[in-house]
Write a protein that holds these residues in place. Sequence first.
Motif, PDB file in Angstrom:
ATOM      1  N   ALA A 123       0.857  -1.188   0.000  1.00  0.00           N
ATOM      2  CA  ALA A 123       0.000   0.000   0.000  1.00  0.00           C
ATOM      3  C   ALA A 123       0.889   1.232   0.000  1.00  0.00           C
ATOM      4  N   ALA A 124       0.376   2.351  -0.566  1.00  0.00           N
ATOM      5  CA  ALA A 124       1.185   3.572  -0.647  1.00  0.00           C
ATOM      6  C   ALA A 124       0.312   4.813  -0.648  1.00  0.00           C
ATOM      7  N   LEU A 125       0.828   5.841  -0.025  1.00  0.00           N
ATOM      8  CA  LEU A 125       0.303   7.206  -0.091  1.00  0.00           C
ATOM      9  C   LEU A 125       1.501   8.135  -0.081  1.00  0.00           C
ATOM     10  N   ASP A 126       1.385   9.294  -0.721  1.00  0.00           N
ATOM     11  CA  ASP A 126       2.476  10.267  -0.707  1.00  0.00           C
ATOM     12  C   ASP A 126       1.900  11.627  -1.078  1.00  0.00           C
ATOM     13  N   THR A 127       1.772  12.503  -0.102  1.00  0.00           N
ATOM     14  CA  THR A 127       1.180  13.822  -0.363  1.00  0.00           C
ATOM     15  C   THR A 127       2.093  14.721  -1.192  1.00  0.00           C
ATOM     16  N   GLU A 128       3.366  14.374  -1.306  1.00  0.00           N
ATOM     17  CA  GLU A 128       4.319  15.180  -2.073  1.00  0.00           C
ATOM     18  C   GLU A 128       4.445  14.724  -3.525  1.00  0.00           C
ATOM     19  N   ALA A 129       3.952  13.535  -3.834  1.00  0.00           N
ATOM     20  CA  ALA A 129       4.140  12.978  -5.173  1.00  0.00           C
ATOM     21  C   ALA A 129       3.048  13.438  -6.128  1.00  0.00           C
TER      22      ALA A 129
END
Length: 155
Positions: A123-129
């Motif tokens: 699973a992944a999340l990235d507010t900067e990507a």
Amino acid sequence: MAGFLKAGDTIAGNAGTATATIGTETFEMFMVRNLRATATKNKADVRVLGNRNTQKKATGWEGSGTMTIYYVTSRFREMMYDYIQNGKDTYFDIQITNEDPTSATGKQIVTLLDVNLDEVVIAALDTEAETLDEEVSFTFQGVDLGTKFTAPTLG
């Protein structure tokens, strides 16, 4: 006079395709951003009388690689999940075609045989990507060099 490589004969990095065959299903790996597979020789040290140098002897090889893919498919997560839940490991083939129509070298088709995933992002999340991607490492147990580039015409 020595010739030189014409710039037009270099291969554009995005001029190609990759397909995976998992079981009886073959699908385009449209999500691949980059893929690099390497065959590495295993070597043993050989010491001989009368020579202070430690020589090397090839004793086998290992295939490994990485691919960065856009985070748009669950297929690899499903394969890892099947291993986690059921102990069922999946081996599959990846065929990579390099074909740049501007190059006189033609195309090259390499098939990696018995590819096995090492690590998968679950699973992944990235507010900067701006876009999500994942790095997938793998090993492979064989290679088929089906079609080879032709030698470039030197300028």
